[in-house]
Scaffold this motif. Structure first.
Motif, short mmCIF file in Angstrom:
data_model
loop_
_atom_site.label_atom_id
_atom_site.label_comp_id
_atom_site.label_asym_id
_atom_site.label_seq_id
_atom_site.Cartn_x
_atom_site.Cartn_y
_atom_site.Cartn_z
N ASN A 29 0.86 -1.19 0.00
CA ASN A 29 0.00 0.00 0.00
C ASN A 29 0.89 1.24 0.00
N ASP B 270 0.22 4.38 -0.57
CA ASP B 270 -0.34 5.52 0.15
C ASP B 270 -0.06 5.43 1.65
N ARG B 271 -0.09 4.23 2.19
CA ARG B 271 0.14 4.06 3.62
C ARG B 271 1.60 4.37 3.97
N ALA C 37 2.42 7.97 4.44
CA ALA C 37 1.87 8.63 5.63
C ALA C 37 2.98 8.70 6.69
N TYR D 50 4.29 5.82 9.54
CA TYR D 50 4.04 4.41 9.26
C TYR D 50 5.36 3.72 8.97
N THR E 222 7.36 -0.46 8.81
CA THR E 222 7.33 -1.91 9.02
C THR E 222 8.64 -2.38 9.62
#
Length: 150
Positions: free
Chosen positions: A99, A101-102, A105, A108, A110
């Motif tokens: 994603n 778009d995520r 942001a 965000y 991982t």
């Protein structure tokens, strides 16, 4: 494969002034230094040289961190109507982004040792930012910075 990702992955290395293969952590500094040098050659201000170098450093770090290997390609664009520009393409065949778009942001991430400000920061530092990615195929980020007129 997504058409835009395929188009970006098929960009010829021969069209670039510099290609830095990212395989070791030390390659991040090499990519940063090469971007800084090209931006200086184009007459960028010290502030913009720093922005370009920071963006390239972040893109190279993302390749090393998430895909382990990839490449940073940098070219000077003298023919731009808005003045000289520097274009950077960061490409890898890593796990991809599910994603986009995520990840754009702020906050965000991982990765446990990341603040999640990398790609949003790159987008903010540069004049143009395009990301194409597919899970299991890879990611290509194309950014550009134009030299400002004073």
């Amino acid at each position: 494969m997504d058409g835009k990702l395929r188009e970006l992955l098929d960009i010829s290395e021969n069209d670039f002034d510099v290609v830095v293969r990212i395989t070791r952590e030390e390659d991040i500094a090499i990519a940063r230094q090469m971007a800084k040098q090209l931006a200086q050659e184009l007459g960028f201000s010290l502030a913009d040289v720093t922005k370009v170098a920071t963006a390239v450093s972040e893109l190279a770090r993302n390749i090393y961190r998430y895909a382990q290997t990839g490449k940073i390609m940098i070219r000077k664009r003298l023919e731009e109507s808005g003045g000289p520009a520097i274009q950077v393409v960061a490409a890898d065949r890593g796990p991809g982004i599910d994603n986009v778009d995520r990840v754009l942001a702020r906050g965000y991430t991982t990765h446990e040792r990341s603040l999640g400000i990398g790609l949003p920061g790159v987008r903010r530092l540069m004049d143009f930012c395009e990301i194409a990615s597919k899970v299991g195929t890879g990611t290509v980020v194309r950014v550009e910075k134009r030299r400002r007129k004073f």
